[in-house]
Design a protein around this motif. Structure first.
Motif, PDB file in Angstrom:
ATOM      1  N   LEU A 128       8.619  11.067   5.443  1.00  0.00           N
ATOM      2  CA  LEU A 128       8.188  11.170   6.834  1.00  0.00           C
ATOM      3  C   LEU A 128       6.731  10.759   7.072  1.00  0.00           C
ATOM      4  O   LEU A 128       6.447  10.081   8.069  1.00  0.00           O
ATOM      5  N   PRO A 129       5.787  11.129   6.212  1.00  0.00           N
ATOM      6  CA  PRO A 129       4.414  10.680   6.467  1.00  0.00           C
ATOM      7  C   PRO A 129       4.300   9.156   6.565  1.00  0.00           C
ATOM      8  O   PRO A 129       3.596   8.645   7.449  1.00  0.00           O
ATOM      9  N   THR A 130       4.993   8.442   5.696  1.00  0.00           N
ATOM     10  CA  THR A 130       4.969   6.979   5.749  1.00  0.00           C
ATOM     11  C   THR A 130       5.627   6.475   7.025  1.00  0.00           C
ATOM     12  O   THR A 130       5.089   5.592   7.716  1.00  0.00           O
ATOM     13  N   PHE A 131       6.779   7.017   7.353  1.00  0.00           N
ATOM     14  CA  PHE A 131       7.501   6.563   8.545  1.00  0.00           C
ATOM     15  C   PHE A 131       6.710   6.862   9.823  1.00  0.00           C
ATOM     16  O   PHE A 131       6.686   6.056  10.754  1.00  0.00           O
ATOM     17  N   ILE A 132       6.070   8.023   9.876  1.00  0.00           N
ATOM     18  CA  ILE A 132       5.281   8.379  11.063  1.00  0.00           C
ATOM     19  C   ILE A 132       4.073   7.451  11.192  1.00  0.00           C
ATOM     20  O   ILE A 132       3.770   6.958  12.291  1.00  0.00           O
TER      21      ILE A 132
END
Length: 251
Positions: A128-132
């Motif tokens: 999620l951190p990468t996608f966000i």
């Protein structure tokens, strides 16, 4: 619809050493994806990687226990360090040691929760951190038709798969609200011929499930095609649920 939206994508696949995960890895790689494969059985993972690379595809693998957050974080780092990007994750690892509640196979209950629920949470937390940050990403997960309706011998397994349904739907809604453009796709397979039945230790449940799969089961490649369809959709479109199974099975 062409395969242009799959070509070049970097996709992590858990539970990739056999069954749906292996079939999906090989299909996506054949269509130009760079696949990053995770599972506990490293020897089988390496064989899948070898099969893909021998066919001209791009694949790497990392031994992975989805119940361990650090393992999930490590496979995301590997994808980013090797390929420089990450487009999707297919959360496919799962266990199905079905049994009646009265058998009190509590160790199996907890292991299902560890893999089928905690494994999904850990995978999402890792990507999620990468996608966000990049404001794009695709999260796909394998639930089950047991995540849509109740079945005897499937109280705990079905419960874990109902969780996947709920969690993935809220992830989709919140991502849309937050403008992060993270898409989701939850798959609900019926009888698919994989190693899933090997985990059933209750004799009655095993016999009944074996008979069901012998009568109806279809190949895991059928699910791989659905994953490819979801990944191939244009970035402004999501199909968030796929219920898939044998045409002759009245699930």
């Amino acid at each position: 619809m062409t395969d242009n939206n799959i070509d070049g994508k970097v996709v992590i696949i858990t539970g990739a050493s056999s069954g749906i995960g292996e079939s999906t890895a090989k299909l996506l790689a054949s269509r130009g994806a760079k696949v990053v494969l995770g599972a506990r059985r490293d020897d089988k993972l390496q064989q899948v990687v070898s099969d893909i690379t021998n066919d001209g595809g791009h694949a790497i693998a990392h031994a992975l226990d989805v119940a361990v957050q650090a393992d999930n974080d490590a496979i995301v780092r590997l994808a980013l360090e090797t390929y420089g990007r990450l487009d999707a994750i297919f959360l496919n690892a799962g266990l199905m040691p079905s049994s009646p509640i009265s058998a009190l196979k509590t160790d199996e209950w907890h292991r299902m929760v560890d893999v089928n629920i905690t494994g999904v949470l850990n995978g999402v937390a890792a990507v999620l951190p990468t996608f966000i940050e990049q404001k794009s990403g695709h999260v796909l997960a394998t639930s089950s038709v047991a995540g849509l309706k109740a079945y005897p011998n499937g109280a705990v397994y079905g419960g874990t798969k109902w969780f996947v349904r709920e969690f993935m739907e809220v992830l989709r809604m919140e991502s849309a609200m937050e403008g992060t453009n993270i898409r989701t796709a939850t798959l609900y397979p019926a009888a698919i011929n994989t190693e899933l039945l090997d985990t059933i230790t209750d004799p009655g449940a095993a016999e009944g499930m074996q008979a069901l799969y012998e009568q109806y089961g279809i190949a895991p490649e059928r699910i791989a095609e659905v994953v490819a369809f979801a990944l191939n959709l244009p970035a402004d479109t999501t199909v968030n649920e796929f219920t898939v199974g044998p045409a002759n099975q009245p699930w």
